[in-house]
Design an enzyme around this catalytic site. Structure first.
Site, PDB file in Angstrom:
ATOM      1  N   TYR A 178      24.182  55.596  32.885  1.00  0.00           N
ATOM      2  CA  TYR A 178      23.644  56.735  33.652  1.00  0.00           C
ATOM      3  C   TYR A 178      24.716  57.818  33.881  1.00  0.00           C
ATOM      4  O   TYR A 178      24.566  58.958  33.399  1.00  0.00           O
ATOM      5  CB  TYR A 178      23.095  56.189  34.971  1.00  0.00           C
ATOM      6  CG  TYR A 178      22.629  57.222  35.963  1.00  0.00           C
ATOM      7  CD1 TYR A 178      21.840  58.301  35.566  1.00  0.00           C
ATOM      8  CD2 TYR A 178      22.946  57.085  37.312  1.00  0.00           C
ATOM      9  CE1 TYR A 178      21.393  59.232  36.499  1.00  0.00           C
ATOM     10  CE2 TYR A 178      22.503  58.003  38.247  1.00  0.00           C
ATOM     11  CZ  TYR A 178      21.738  59.083  37.830  1.00  0.00           C
ATOM     12  OH  TYR A 178      21.309  59.999  38.755  1.00  0.00           O
ATOM     13  N   LEU A 206      25.873  48.170  25.630  1.00  0.00           N
ATOM     14  CA  LEU A 206      24.436  48.389  25.858  1.00  0.00           C
ATOM     15  C   LEU A 206      23.814  47.287  26.723  1.00  0.00           C
ATOM     16  O   LEU A 206      22.617  47.020  26.640  1.00  0.00           O
ATOM     17  CB  LEU A 206      23.672  48.553  24.528  1.00  0.00           C
ATOM     18  CG  LEU A 206      24.197  49.646  23.578  1.00  0.00           C
ATOM     19  CD1 LEU A 206      23.334  49.719  22.319  1.00  0.00           C
ATOM     20  CD2 LEU A 206      24.214  51.020  24.262  1.00  0.00           C
ATOM     21  N   SER A 221      33.751  53.134  43.848  1.00  0.00           N
ATOM     22  CA  SER A 221      32.522  53.312  44.618  1.00  0.00           C
ATOM     23  C   SER A 221      32.810  53.355  46.113  1.00  0.00           C
ATOM     24  O   SER A 221      33.789  52.758  46.589  1.00  0.00           O
ATOM     25  CB  SER A 221      31.608  52.118  44.313  1.00  0.00           C
ATOM     26  OG  SER A 221      30.551  52.041  45.230  1.00  0.00           O
ATOM     27  N   ALA A 222      31.908  53.977  46.837  1.00  0.00           N
ATOM     28  CA  ALA A 222      31.980  53.981  48.302  1.00  0.00           C
ATOM     29  C   ALA A 222      31.831  52.569  48.858  1.00  0.00           C
ATOM     30  O   ALA A 222      32.152  52.325  50.015  1.00  0.00           O
ATOM     31  CB  ALA A 222      30.871  54.867  48.863  1.00  0.00           C
ATOM     32  N   TYR A 260      30.309  42.685  43.914  1.00  0.00           N
ATOM     33  CA  TYR A 260      30.433  43.962  43.199  1.00  0.00           C
ATOM     34  C   TYR A 260      31.516  44.826  43.846  1.00  0.00           C
ATOM     35  O   TYR A 260      32.407  45.340  43.176  1.00  0.00           O
ATOM     36  CB  TYR A 260      29.087  44.707  43.200  1.00  0.00           C
ATOM     37  CG  TYR A 260      29.197  46.150  42.765  1.00  0.00           C
ATOM     38  CD1 TYR A 260      29.610  46.483  41.481  1.00  0.00           C
ATOM     39  CD2 TYR A 260      28.912  47.204  43.654  1.00  0.00           C
ATOM     40  CE1 TYR A 260      29.728  47.803  41.083  1.00  0.00           C
ATOM     41  CE2 TYR A 260      29.025  48.527  43.266  1.00  0.00           C
ATOM     42  CZ  TYR A 260      29.433  48.824  41.978  1.00  0.00           C
ATOM     43  OH  TYR A 260      29.563  50.134  41.594  1.00  0.00           O
ATOM     44  N   LYS A 278      35.327  46.100  42.396  1.00  0.00           N
ATOM     45  CA  LYS A 278      35.852  47.482  42.322  1.00  0.00           C
ATOM     46  C   LYS A 278      37.171  47.577  43.083  1.00  0.00           C
ATOM     47  O   LYS A 278      38.120  48.225  42.637  1.00  0.00           O
ATOM     48  CB  LYS A 278      34.829  48.459  42.928  1.00  0.00           C
ATOM     49  CG  LYS A 278      33.597  48.649  42.071  1.00  0.00           C
ATOM     50  CD  LYS A 278      33.911  49.467  40.837  1.00  0.00           C
ATOM     51  CE  LYS A 278      32.818  49.396  39.812  1.00  0.00           C
ATOM     52  NZ  LYS A 278      33.135  50.013  38.535  1.00  0.00           N
ATOM     53  N   PHE A 312      29.771  58.381  45.780  1.00  0.00           N
ATOM     54  CA  PHE A 312      28.791  58.058  46.812  1.00  0.00           C
ATOM     55  C   PHE A 312      27.451  57.757  46.109  1.00  0.00           C
ATOM     56  O   PHE A 312      27.448  56.915  45.225  1.00  0.00           O
ATOM     57  CB  PHE A 312      28.819  59.124  47.923  1.00  0.00           C
ATOM     58  CG  PHE A 312      29.964  58.782  48.876  1.00  0.00           C
ATOM     59  CD1 PHE A 312      31.288  58.835  48.429  1.00  0.00           C
ATOM     60  CD2 PHE A 312      29.733  58.304  50.145  1.00  0.00           C
ATOM     61  CE1 PHE A 312      32.348  58.414  49.241  1.00  0.00           C
ATOM     62  CE2 PHE A 312      30.772  57.893  50.969  1.00  0.00           C
ATOM     63  CZ  PHE A 312      32.080  57.951  50.516  1.00  0.00           C
ATOM     64  N   LEU A 354      17.022  53.856  46.119  1.00  0.00           N
ATOM     65  CA  LEU A 354      15.918  54.666  46.628  1.00  0.00           C
ATOM     66  C   LEU A 354      15.340  55.632  45.591  1.00  0.00           C
ATOM     67  O   LEU A 354      14.125  55.653  45.362  1.00  0.00           O
ATOM     68  CB  LEU A 354      16.391  55.449  47.870  1.00  0.00           C
ATOM     69  CG  LEU A 354      15.332  56.355  48.486  1.00  0.00           C
ATOM     70  CD1 LEU A 354      14.163  55.546  49.043  1.00  0.00           C
ATOM     71  CD2 LEU A 354      15.947  57.219  49.581  1.00  0.00           C
TER      72      LEU A 354
END
Ligand code: NAD
Ligand code: UD1
Length: 329
Positions: A11, A33, A124-125, A148, A152, A177, A199
């Site tokens: 993404y 992939l 990541s946050a 996870y 990180k 974020f 979400l």
């Protein structure tokens, strides 16, 4: 400048590839992939009208990773590749540690051997402790509640130690974020496999009629409308932030970390109503219990990224809702 983009079919990676190609960088993409498909690679090529080498490679395979580094003279790595589903990481922690740590270690080894002096890492946050006051700054205390997040955190530590020994190298860790939205062409976007946990993909699938309603996880938080607040950032803003990070890495050595968000908190209800208004549709929803592990509120202080990287997110939540629907419809 030639950049190895790991996870470039994913993404955030695919959107960043379009920005890199449009700004004249040469790229090579490596992705196994595991959570993406060649559609994204085709989408990048269509959008940019440019071609680039693609390796279907598992970066945990040291020999295969070494082969990519031996075949190109890279100036920089952008390391997006990784597994990212929080709930899955709790169920399969070893798989998460193995994938996210071994791939990062292999990349460090190859960078050292082939003298590739720059890496931008996708953090990541989620690396921040969950009892920090808001907004989160780069100095907020670290710690996680899932595998996870710890993976990180550990990758950042590996990279911090790596930068301390390779003193002419530059390592930039970007703590994202909540990335949402899609390229305006509608050719690439977020393609979660299975039922999405996040979400925005859930909203988009509900708009398509795939789910009968959105469940709002709690409306009794201490927030203005009672629903959870997050710092959503348009994926194209995030993609552009990698250009700022490359420019920074070109001028600095050592390890540095930046939060990438907008600095503005948006509630679940605000996101749903904005999606309805911008796209002229109705979204059924109901109130469900709070989701385990959720924070009431999370948003960044964008000041360090603004001041040092010169990065400021430009796109609005209306843009995020419109572009998500343009892709998903
Ligand atoms: P994504 O799953 O869409 O992309 C990750 C890509 O990495 C996928 O294409 C996957 O196939 C590939 N990959 C995974 N393991 C690999 C391996 N061992 N070898 C080769 N390729 C491998 O995820 P994304 O949302 O684009 O996230 C990119 C990075 O940003 C990830 O590291 C993620 O942890 C981090 N991140 C994402 C978010 C988010 O909400 N999307 C937030 C913070 C940080
Ligand atoms: C989740 C992850 C986090 C990860 C982030 C970005 C968890 C506990 N946390 O966080 O580690 O870094 O995604 O990938 O999984 N919501 C609903 N209904 C839904 C989905 C979400 O009401 O169907 C609410 C949530 O309660 C939250 C907000 O929407 O208040 C955003 O949720 P989500 O998109 O999952 O992001 P995070 O909670 O920030």
């Amino acid at each position: 400048m030639k950049i190895l983009v790991t996870g470039g079919a994913g993404y955030i990676g695919s959107h960043t590839c379009t920005v890199l190609l449009e700004n004249g960088y040469d790229i090579v993409v490596a992705d196994n992939l595991a959570n993406s498909s060649m559609d994204a690679i085709d989408g990048i090529k269509k959008i940019t009208q440019k071609s680039f080498p693609f390796y279907k490679t598992d970066l945990c395979d040291e020999a295969a990773t070494e082969e990519i580094f031996a075949s190109h003279k890279f100036d920089c790595v952008i390391h997006f590749a990784g597994l990212k589903a929080v709930a899955e990481s709790v169920a399969k922690p070893i798989m998460y540690y193995e994938n996210n740590l071994i791939s990062t270690l292999n990349i460090c080894k190859c960078m050292k051997k082939h003298r590739v002096p720059k890496i931008i890492f996708s953090s990541s946050a989620v690396v921040y402790k969950n009892d920090n006051p808001m907004p989160l700054t780069e100095d907020s205390p670290l710690g996680s509640i899932n595998a996870y997040g710890w993976s990180k955190f550990m990758c950042e530590q590996i990279l911090r130690d790596f930068a301390a020994t390779e003193t002419d190298f530059s390592v930039v860790s970007l703590r994202y974020f909540n990335p949402v939205g899609a390229h305006t062409s509608g050719l690439i976007g977020e393609e979660p496999s299975g039922i999405p946990n996040n979400l925005m993909p859930f909203i988009a699938q509900t708009a398509r009629g795939i789910h009968s309603e959105i469940k709002i996880f709690g409306n009794d938080y201490d927030t203005p409308d009672g629903t959870g607040i997050r710092d959503y950032i348009h994926v194209m803003d995030l993609a552009e932030g990698h250009m700022n990070a490359i420019n920074f890495a070109n001028k600095n050595t050592g390890f540095e970390v930046f939060n990438l968000g907008t600095g503005r908190g948006v509630s679940v209800l605000e996101m749903i109503t904005t999606f309805e208004t911008v796209n002229g549709l109705k979204l059924p929803y109901s109130i469900a219990p709070r989701r385990a592990g959720d924070l009431p509120v999370s948003y960044t202080s964008p000041k360090k990224a603004e001041k040092i990287l010169g990065f400021k997110a430009k796109r609005t939540i209306e843009d995020m809702c419109r572009d998500t629907w343009n892709f998903r419809r």
